[in-house]
Scaffold this motif. Structure first.
Motif, PDB file in Angstrom:
ATOM      1  N   ALA A 213     -55.111  -8.786  24.570  1.00 57.94           N
ATOM      2  CA  ALA A 213     -55.596  -9.130  25.671  1.00 57.94           C
ATOM      3  C   ALA A 213     -56.167 -10.591  25.566  1.00 57.94           C
ATOM      4  CB  ALA A 213     -56.407  -8.195  26.546  1.00 57.94           C
ATOM      5  N   LYS A 214     -57.004 -10.907  24.514  1.00 56.68           N
ATOM      6  CA  LYS A 214     -57.766 -12.249  24.441  1.00 56.68           C
ATOM      7  C   LYS A 214     -56.455 -13.317  24.101  1.00 56.68           C
ATOM      8  CE  LYS A 214     -62.280 -11.339  22.834  1.00 56.68           C
ATOM      9  NZ  LYS A 214     -63.101 -12.141  23.876  1.00 56.68           N
ATOM     10  N   GLU A 215     -55.715 -12.771  23.332  1.00 53.16           N
ATOM     11  CA  GLU A 215     -54.660 -13.769  22.935  1.00 53.16           C
ATOM     12  C   GLU A 215     -54.086 -14.344  24.408  1.00 53.16           C
ATOM     13  OE1 GLU A 215     -51.374 -14.634  19.713  1.00 53.16           O
ATOM     14  OE2 GLU A 215     -51.159 -12.658  20.831  1.00 53.16           O
ATOM     15  N   LYS A 216     -53.651 -13.447  25.104  1.00 49.40           N
ATOM     16  CA  LYS A 216     -52.863 -13.598  26.408  1.00 49.40           C
ATOM     17  C   LYS A 216     -53.916 -14.325  27.228  1.00 49.40           C
ATOM     18  CE  LYS A 216     -50.054 -11.421  30.094  1.00 49.40           C
ATOM     19  NZ  LYS A 216     -49.652 -10.081  30.462  1.00 49.40           N
ATOM     20  N   ALA A 217     -55.056 -14.150  27.146  1.00 48.12           N
ATOM     21  CA  ALA A 217     -56.075 -14.991  28.201  1.00 48.12           C
ATOM     22  C   ALA A 217     -56.184 -16.458  27.736  1.00 48.12           C
ATOM     23  CB  ALA A 217     -57.268 -14.208  28.219  1.00 48.12           C
ATOM     24  N   GLN A 218     -56.102 -16.549  26.547  1.00 46.46           N
ATOM     25  CA  GLN A 218     -56.187 -17.888  25.936  1.00 46.46           C
ATOM     26  C   GLN A 218     -54.846 -18.608  25.987  1.00 46.46           C
ATOM     27  OE1 GLN A 218     -59.790 -16.774  22.727  1.00 46.46           O
ATOM     28  NE2 GLN A 218     -58.130 -18.327  22.101  1.00 46.46           N
ATOM     29  N   ASN A 219     -53.578 -17.961  26.486  1.00 48.22           N
ATOM     30  CA  ASN A 219     -52.243 -18.438  26.396  1.00 48.22           C
ATOM     31  C   ASN A 219     -51.916 -18.780  24.861  1.00 48.22           C
ATOM     32  OD1 ASN A 219     -52.256 -18.566  29.145  1.00 48.22           O
ATOM     33  ND2 ASN A 219     -53.184 -20.307  28.993  1.00 48.22           N
ATOM     34  N   GLY A 220     -52.244 -18.037  23.764  1.00 48.06           N
ATOM     35  CA  GLY A 220     -51.897 -18.100  22.487  1.00 48.06           C
ATOM     36  C   GLY A 220     -52.261 -19.186  21.733  1.00 48.06           C
ATOM     37  N   VAL A 221     -53.470 -19.895  22.183  1.00 40.62           N
ATOM     38  CA  VAL A 221     -53.619 -21.099  21.678  1.00 40.62           C
ATOM     39  C   VAL A 221     -55.295 -20.907  21.440  1.00 40.62           C
ATOM     40  CG1 VAL A 221     -52.202 -22.724  22.717  1.00 40.62           C
ATOM     41  CG2 VAL A 221     -54.408 -22.130  23.882  1.00 40.62           C
ATOM     42  N   CYS A 222     -55.752 -21.923  20.272  1.00 37.23           N
ATOM     43  CA  CYS A 222     -57.160 -21.818  20.017  1.00 37.23           C
ATOM     44  C   CYS A 222     -57.974 -22.074  21.069  1.00 37.23           C
ATOM     45  CB  CYS A 222     -57.227 -22.849  18.949  1.00 37.23           C
ATOM     46  SG  CYS A 222     -59.062 -23.120  18.191  1.00 37.23           S
ATOM     47  N   ALA A 223     -59.480 -21.339  21.178  1.00 37.04           N
ATOM     48  CA  ALA A 223     -60.346 -21.762  22.243  1.00 37.04           C
ATOM     49  C   ALA A 223     -61.078 -22.935  21.928  1.00 37.04           C
ATOM     50  CB  ALA A 223     -61.228 -20.575  22.120  1.00 37.04           C
ATOM     51  N   ILE A 224     -60.868 -23.852  20.745  1.00 34.71           N
ATOM     52  CA  ILE A 224     -61.398 -24.868  20.687  1.00 34.71           C
ATOM     53  C   ILE A 224     -60.698 -26.125  20.794  1.00 34.71           C
ATOM     54  CG2 ILE A 224     -62.630 -26.486  18.863  1.00 34.71           C
ATOM     55  CD1 ILE A 224     -63.992 -24.167  17.731  1.00 34.71           C
ATOM     56  N   CYS A 225     -59.552 -26.331  19.985  1.00 32.28           N
ATOM     57  CA  CYS A 225     -58.523 -27.145  20.036  1.00 32.28           C
ATOM     58  C   CYS A 225     -57.192 -27.141  20.826  1.00 32.28           C
ATOM     59  CB  CYS A 225     -58.074 -27.617  18.702  1.00 32.28           C
ATOM     60  SG  CYS A 225     -57.091 -26.259  17.975  1.00 32.28           S
TER      61      CYS A 225
ATOM     62  N   THR B 286     -56.888 -21.261  12.101  1.00 32.06           N
ATOM     63  CA  THR B 286     -57.510 -21.240  10.872  1.00 32.06           C
ATOM     64  C   THR B 286     -58.459 -22.561  10.824  1.00 32.06           C
ATOM     65  OG1 THR B 286     -55.666 -20.183  10.096  1.00 32.06           O
ATOM     66  CG2 THR B 286     -57.077 -21.090   8.591  1.00 32.06           C
ATOM     67  N   ARG B 287     -57.924 -23.722  11.130  1.00 36.49           N
ATOM     68  CA  ARG B 287     -58.535 -24.848  10.958  1.00 36.49           C
ATOM     69  C   ARG B 287     -59.906 -24.955  11.677  1.00 36.49           C
ATOM     70  NH1 ARG B 287     -55.648 -29.959  12.409  1.00 36.49           N
ATOM     71  NH2 ARG B 287     -55.576 -29.024  14.580  1.00 36.49           N
ATOM     72  N   CYS B 288     -60.164 -24.554  12.687  1.00 34.76           N
ATOM     73  CA  CYS B 288     -61.348 -24.811  13.705  1.00 34.76           C
ATOM     74  C   CYS B 288     -62.045 -23.238  13.251  1.00 34.76           C
ATOM     75  CB  CYS B 288     -60.823 -24.316  15.215  1.00 34.76           C
ATOM     76  SG  CYS B 288     -60.265 -25.831  15.814  1.00 34.76           S
ATOM     77  N   ASN B 289     -61.756 -22.339  12.914  1.00 37.52           N
ATOM     78  CA  ASN B 289     -62.550 -21.227  12.294  1.00 37.52           C
ATOM     79  C   ASN B 289     -63.084 -21.762  10.952  1.00 37.52           C
ATOM     80  OD1 ASN B 289     -63.660 -18.727  12.627  1.00 37.52           O
ATOM     81  ND2 ASN B 289     -62.017 -17.808  11.267  1.00 37.52           N
ATOM     82  N   THR B 290     -62.797 -22.184  10.138  1.00 34.44           N
ATOM     83  CA  THR B 290     -62.979 -22.875   8.736  1.00 34.44           C
ATOM     84  C   THR B 290     -64.163 -23.917   9.130  1.00 34.44           C
ATOM     85  OG1 THR B 290     -60.884 -22.489   7.710  1.00 34.44           O
ATOM     86  CG2 THR B 290     -62.255 -23.817   6.583  1.00 34.44           C
ATOM     87  N   VAL B 291     -63.650 -24.863  10.079  1.00 30.18           N
ATOM     88  CA  VAL B 291     -64.865 -25.927  10.011  1.00 30.18           C
ATOM     89  C   VAL B 291     -66.159 -25.062  10.724  1.00 30.18           C
ATOM     90  CG1 VAL B 291     -65.404 -28.192  11.545  1.00 30.18           C
ATOM     91  CG2 VAL B 291     -63.396 -27.830  10.557  1.00 30.18           C
ATOM     92  N   LEU B 292     -66.077 -24.257  11.634  1.00 30.34           N
ATOM     93  CA  LEU B 292     -67.216 -23.602  12.237  1.00 30.34           C
ATOM     94  C   LEU B 292     -68.030 -23.046  11.320  1.00 30.34           C
ATOM     95  CD1 LEU B 292     -68.224 -23.463  14.818  1.00 30.34           C
ATOM     96  CD2 LEU B 292     -67.225 -21.329  15.366  1.00 30.34           C
ATOM     97  N   GLY B 293     -66.950 -22.153  10.380  1.00 37.80           N
ATOM     98  CA  GLY B 293     -67.953 -21.612   9.224  1.00 37.80           C
ATOM     99  C   GLY B 293     -68.622 -22.491   8.104  1.00 37.80           C
ATOM    100  N   LEU B 294     -67.778 -23.583   7.908  1.00 33.21           N
ATOM    101  CA  LEU B 294     -68.529 -24.586   6.807  1.00 33.21           C
ATOM    102  C   LEU B 294     -69.710 -25.083   7.314  1.00 33.21           C
ATOM    103  CD1 LEU B 294     -65.230 -25.915   5.297  1.00 33.21           C
ATOM    104  CD2 LEU B 294     -66.690 -24.649   4.300  1.00 33.21           C
TER     105      LEU B 294
END
Length: 160
Positions: free
Chosen positions: A73-85, A119-127
């Motif tokens: 449901a979250k993926e569908k609400a985000q249209n299958g794209v990252c919430a940041i980029c 993966t890229r945005c999640n990694t940056v946020l974590g770092l």
């Protein structure tokens, strides 16, 4: 093992016998022995299971507290794209297919799920330890660098 005349295990005295005629401790011992003799089959079976929705649902429930249906449901609400980029998953396999689905972003302090990230945005946020201060400083640094080098250099070397 189960005696043919009795409905309980002669070794453990347990009355709970599975359909193959073994009590739970005898079955566990048998499976340990079988697994040690067949490591490749065990590995292949585990690999197949990790790809199932049943495993993904269990993993998400345990680690993040959401079900696979909630993730979908979250993926569908985000249209299958990252919430940041606003991009699809960027991490790919050698063949060019997406290696992962979008990652579940969650607050490490509260455990609350926020949204789905690539993966890229999640990694940056974590770092950056999810620190608004660090994020602000990185943004200021990049803006200052762009201003000092000019847009021509940045456009020619665009990574994002």
């Amino acid at each position: 093992m189960l005696s043919r005349n009795k409905s309980s295990c002669t070794i453990h005295g347990t009355a709970h016998i599975n359909r193959l005629g073994r009590c739970r401790p005898c079955w566990a011992a048998y499976m340990r022995q079988w697994n040690s003799k067949n490591p490749e089959r065990v590995k292949a079976s585990a690999k197949r299971f990790r790809k199932t929705d049943r495993f993904r649902n269990s993993h998400m429930k345990t680690k993040f507290g959401i079900s696979l249906d909630e993730w979908n449901a979250k993926e569908k609400a985000q249209n299958g794209v990252c919430a940041i980029c606003d991009q699809c998953e960027t991490h790919t396999t050698k063949t060019g297919r997406p290696a992962n689905r979008l990652s579940i972003d969650h607050c490490h302090h509260t455990g609350r799920v926020r949204s789905l990230l690539c993966t890229r945005c999640n990694t940056v946020l974590g770092l950056l330890d999810e620190s608004p201060t660090h994020l602000g400083r990185v943004t200021a640094y990049v803006v200052a660098a762009r201003a000092s080098y000019g847009q021509a250099v940045i456009a020619a070397r665009s990574v994002w």
